[in-house]
Design an enzyme around this catalytic site. Structure first.
Site, PDB file in Angstrom:
ATOM      1  CE  LYS A  68      -0.245  34.564   3.395  1.00 55.75           C
ATOM      2  NZ  LYS A  68      -1.530  34.296   2.683  1.00 55.75           N
ATOM      3  CE1 TYR A 108       1.863  32.109   5.298  1.00 55.22           C
ATOM      4  CE2 TYR A 108       2.445  33.906   6.778  1.00 55.22           C
ATOM      5  CZ  TYR A 108       1.504  33.083   6.208  1.00 55.22           C
ATOM      6  OH  TYR A 108       0.174  33.234   6.552  1.00 55.22           O
TER       7      TYR A 108
END
Length: 242
Positions: free
Chosen positions: A154, A150
């Site tokens: 991001k 993640y």
């Protein structure tokens, strides 16, 4: 006049959470909106069936994103605003994370944002205007244990946003990102209490954010209020990790 009067927007992951709040804010400010989501449910009825359409959309598939934008054109007109918000989590330490868990998160967040950005930009450059808003995360700034997938995705969204902004600025198309912190959603409130409390202790404003507070920033970036901004990343974090 409302901030998005007469404009057409597409929002991925828009059936719930932050995406739904963004779609709701856009409708309130005069936009007609197409929501794309793996499970769109009755989002269009909740948001107002006369101004909203909701369609199934897997952002990892270019054909699905193309269909989302084609629906916007057929129902309301060419898209003026694109919000790439769809996301998933598959948290685990590097030691226990599977390759599939890594690939899925990268595909949804990073590849999905790339599909949405490039396909919407192709429409917008022909019009000579448009705003693309990509949803990153504080995890992509500082890195979070248990989120190598993640955090990488991001962080990549911020780099993608800057590169895309440079490519399309001369065509009147702006590309910006939002970096939310701890926002109160069903996913975050399901955290164990001790994890929640630890995160709260890191926030100078001493509270979690609300989805509407992210939506207001998305509205700002989508509208002419931010007409001289591109390639930026705005933090909605209550001051956490500033």
């Amino acid at each position: 006049m409302s901030l998005l009067e007469g404009r057409v927007a597409a929002v991925t992951g828009g059936a719930r959470g932050i995406g739904f709040a963004i779609a709701e804010a856009f409708v309130r400010e005069g936009a007609r909106v197409v929501v794309g989501d793996l499970n769109p449910g009755d989002a269009h009825r909740k948001l107002g069936a006369d101004r909203v359409r909701a369609v199934p959309c897997d952002v990892t598939r270019a054909a699905d994103v193309e269909a989302l934008l084609a629906t916007a054109r057929a129902e309301f007109g060419p898209v003026d605003v694109m919000v790439n918000n769809a996301g998933i989590t598959r948290d685990a330490t590097m030691r226990t994370m599977t390759e599939d868990d890594f690939d899925q998160v990268i595909a949804v967040h990073l590849k999905g944002t790339w599909h949405g950005t490039r396909l919407a930009a192709a429409i917008m450059r022909e019009q000579g205007h448009g705003s693309i808003v990509n949803i990153s995360s504080l995890s992509g700034k500082v890195g979070m244990a248990g989120q190598t997938n993640y955090s990488a995705a991001k962080a990549g969204i911020v780099g993608l946003t800057k590169a895309a902004a440079k490519e399309v600025a001369r065509f009147g198309v702006r590309v910006n990102a939002i970096r939310p912190g701890l926002i109160r959603t069903p996913m975050t409130t399901a955290m164990p209490e001790k994890v929640w409390d630890r995160k709260m202790a890191e926030i100078p404003m001493a509270r979690a954010g609300e989805v509407e507070e992210v939506a207001k920033v998305a509205l700002f970036l989508a509208s002419d209020l931010s007409s001289y901004m591109t390639g930026t990343t705005l933090e909605v974090t209550g001051g956490r990790f500033m």
